[in-house]
Design an enzyme around this catalytic site. Structure first.
Site, PDB file in Angstrom:
ATOM      1  N   HIS A 178       0.836  -1.446  -0.529  1.00 57.48           N
ATOM      2  CA  HIS A 178       0.015  -0.179   0.114  1.00 57.48           C
ATOM      3  C   HIS A 178       0.942   0.954   0.449  1.00 57.48           C
ATOM      4  O   HIS A 178       0.850   2.229  -0.746  1.00 57.48           O
ATOM      5  CB  HIS A 178      -0.916   0.138   1.315  1.00 57.48           C
ATOM      6  CG  HIS A 178      -2.187   0.731   1.044  1.00 57.48           C
ATOM      7  ND1 HIS A 178      -3.184   1.040   2.019  1.00 57.48           N
ATOM      8  CD2 HIS A 178      -2.663   1.789   0.782  1.00 57.48           C
ATOM      9  CE1 HIS A 178      -4.019   2.080   2.289  1.00 57.48           C
ATOM     10  NE2 HIS A 178      -3.471   2.620   0.717  1.00 57.48           N
ATOM     11  N   TRP A 224       4.228   5.162   5.678  1.00 55.81           N
ATOM     12  CA  TRP A 224       3.157   6.450   5.721  1.00 55.81           C
ATOM     13  C   TRP A 224       3.790   7.599   6.896  1.00 55.81           C
ATOM     14  O   TRP A 224       3.065   6.678   7.689  1.00 55.81           O
ATOM     15  CB  TRP A 224       1.707   6.330   6.021  1.00 55.81           C
ATOM     16  CG  TRP A 224       1.003   5.483   5.011  1.00 55.81           C
ATOM     17  CD1 TRP A 224       0.858   4.953   3.461  1.00 55.81           C
ATOM     18  CD2 TRP A 224      -0.178   4.915   5.169  1.00 55.81           C
ATOM     19  NE1 TRP A 224       0.197   5.131   2.891  1.00 55.81           N
ATOM     20  CE2 TRP A 224      -0.797   4.220   3.861  1.00 55.81           C
ATOM     21  CE3 TRP A 224      -0.830   4.815   6.246  1.00 55.81           C
ATOM     22  CZ2 TRP A 224      -2.248   3.848   3.811  1.00 55.81           C
ATOM     23  CZ3 TRP A 224      -2.203   3.614   6.283  1.00 55.81           C
ATOM     24  CH2 TRP A 224      -3.232   3.560   5.155  1.00 55.81           C
ATOM     25  N   TYR A 277      -2.237  12.278  10.873  1.00 49.50           N
ATOM     26  CA  TYR A 277      -1.037  11.838  10.113  1.00 49.50           C
ATOM     27  C   TYR A 277      -0.751  13.786   9.589  1.00 49.50           C
ATOM     28  O   TYR A 277      -2.394  14.239   9.223  1.00 49.50           O
ATOM     29  CB  TYR A 277      -1.015  11.000   9.498  1.00 49.50           C
ATOM     30  CG  TYR A 277      -2.197  10.531   8.831  1.00 49.50           C
ATOM     31  CD1 TYR A 277      -3.506   9.499   9.690  1.00 49.50           C
ATOM     32  CD2 TYR A 277      -2.175  10.997   7.464  1.00 49.50           C
ATOM     33  CE1 TYR A 277      -4.635   9.668   8.566  1.00 49.50           C
ATOM     34  CE2 TYR A 277      -3.055  10.805   6.328  1.00 49.50           C
ATOM     35  CZ  TYR A 277      -4.229   9.749   7.045  1.00 49.50           C
ATOM     36  OH  TYR A 277      -5.621   9.548   6.103  1.00 49.50           O
ATOM     37  N   GLU A 288       0.054   8.376  -3.256  1.00 49.65           N
ATOM     38  CA  GLU A 288       1.139   7.721  -2.494  1.00 49.65           C
ATOM     39  C   GLU A 288       1.884   8.511  -2.518  1.00 49.65           C
ATOM     40  O   GLU A 288       2.855   8.693  -0.714  1.00 49.65           O
ATOM     41  CB  GLU A 288       1.713   6.553  -2.789  1.00 49.65           C
ATOM     42  CG  GLU A 288       0.480   4.731  -1.869  1.00 49.65           C
ATOM     43  CD  GLU A 288      -0.150   5.185  -0.966  1.00 49.65           C
ATOM     44  OE1 GLU A 288       0.190   5.164   0.535  1.00 49.65           O
ATOM     45  OE2 GLU A 288      -1.539   5.402  -0.490  1.00 49.65           O
ATOM     46  N   LYS A 340       0.148  12.430  -1.184  1.00 49.87           N
ATOM     47  CA  LYS A 340      -0.165  12.391   0.156  1.00 49.87           C
ATOM     48  C   LYS A 340      -0.033  12.610   1.457  1.00 49.87           C
ATOM     49  O   LYS A 340       0.733  12.339   1.847  1.00 49.87           O
ATOM     50  CB  LYS A 340      -1.263  11.275  -0.655  1.00 49.87           C
ATOM     51  CG  LYS A 340      -2.186  11.564   1.420  1.00 49.87           C
ATOM     52  CD  LYS A 340      -3.609  10.640   0.937  1.00 49.87           C
ATOM     53  CE  LYS A 340      -4.107  11.084   3.247  1.00 49.87           C
ATOM     54  NZ  LYS A 340      -5.471   9.500   2.431  1.00 49.87           N
ATOM     55  N   HIS A 341       1.363  11.319   1.006  1.00 54.42           N
ATOM     56  CA  HIS A 341       2.055  10.976   1.933  1.00 54.42           C
ATOM     57  C   HIS A 341       3.864  10.884   1.850  1.00 54.42           C
ATOM     58  O   HIS A 341       4.412  10.880   2.520  1.00 54.42           O
ATOM     59  CB  HIS A 341       1.865   8.741   2.260  1.00 54.42           C
ATOM     60  CG  HIS A 341       0.598   8.311   2.374  1.00 54.42           C
ATOM     61  ND1 HIS A 341       0.232   9.289   4.039  1.00 54.42           N
ATOM     62  CD2 HIS A 341      -0.387   7.981   2.025  1.00 54.42           C
ATOM     63  CE1 HIS A 341      -1.126   8.502   3.573  1.00 54.42           C
ATOM     64  NE2 HIS A 341      -1.368   7.931   2.948  1.00 54.42           N
TER      65      HIS A 341
END
Ligand SMILES: *[C@@H]1O[C@H](CO)[C@@H](O)[C@H](O)[C@H]1NC(C)=O
Length: 258
Positions: free
Chosen positions: A74, A77, A85, A132, A135-136
């Site tokens: 995934h 993070w 977060y 991914e 966003k992270h």
């Protein structure tokens, strides 16, 4: 000429082996404080506020993604050490051309690994990777461009994807469960404590397990880090979220035969 060139490349390769350093990311002292466990200021050698790094994995069965005998990636993070977060931290680096970036950096092996193990449930890998990263990945402060001593654009993007894959390779969820007798089945069910025990053995700390309609479909492995997120030292730590799985009767459905 040729031999001098290859000697030079060998020497360079040997140097990288010795230092373990990723080219151009500033080296952190081994005495760097452990993220979430010290009250240091955020720096290129201290992950903060996102001091807990989670390597997150999927078990997708409907539709099935990836090999039938492996979980899939995934992401990675950063979490603020408390279950909250930050997200989408730098829109100027929210790249959508991840494949091109990895190819331009000569990371073809990484890319083909990702095409097998970091797959989108709707078949749109490129958007999933961009999501991914944007966003992270952009919230991991220790891979900010100014943490590089000789930065070339998008270098941190390649470093991020390589690191996630390296962590994933060290966390073979399918094998850890299988070794404990927990195998995909259309009839058997499992207890949360048995699943958690098998994953603790793998990780060295408890892992978060997630379920949807009583079916196991996610695992999150939590780490604190000493140094930067690429070549720092990852230390397993316990989850910051409570499991969404029932205590018993958990289904672990096979990827085939849905
Ligand atoms: C990827 O996209 C960024 C932003 O648009 C651009 O600056 C960069 O040159 C692209 N990289 C490659 C390898 O195409």
């Amino acid at each position: 000429m040729t031999s001098y060139t290859s000697m030079g490349m060998l020497a360079l390769a040997a140097m990288q082996l010795v230092t373990g350093a990723v080219a151009d990311l500033k080296t952190c002292p081994s005495s760097s404080p452990l993220s979430c466990q010290a009250s240091s200021q955020a720096s290129c050698c201290f992950n903060s506020p996102g001091g807990a790094l989670l390597q997150t994995q999927f078990w997708d069965t409907d539709p099935a993604t990836g090999p039938s005998d492996s979980w899939t990636i995934h992401g990675l993070w950063p979490d603020n050490c408390d279950g909250t977060y930050e997200s989408s931290c730098d829109s100027s680096r929210a790249y959508t051309n991840i494949t091109d970036i990895l190819k331009a950096q000569g990371r073809d092996d990484l890319l083909s690994y990702m095409q097998q193990y970091w797959v989108d449930i709707n078949g749109d890998d490129e958007s999933f990777w961009a999501h991914e990263w944007g966003k992270h990945g952009t919230c991991i402060n220790t891979i900010d461009p100014d943490c590089y001593s000789d930065y070339s654009p998008q270098q941190e993007v390649g470093d991020f994807f390589q690191k996630v894959v390296d962590l994933f390779k060290g966390l073979d969820t399918y094998k850890a469960l299988s070794d404990a007798g927990i195998k995909p089945s259309s009839s058997k069910t499992y207890s949360r404590s048995d699943i958690e025990a098998a994953l603790s053995k793998l990780h060295g700390a408890e892992a978060y397990i997630g379920c949807k309609s009583g079916k196991l479909n996610q695992v999150w492995y939590f780490f604190n880090v000493r140094g930067n997120a690429i070549d720092g030292k990852y230390q397993a730590t316990r989850p910051l979220s409570d499991s969404s799985c029932p205590k018993s009767g958990i289904k672990y459905v096979a990827k085939s035969g849905n």
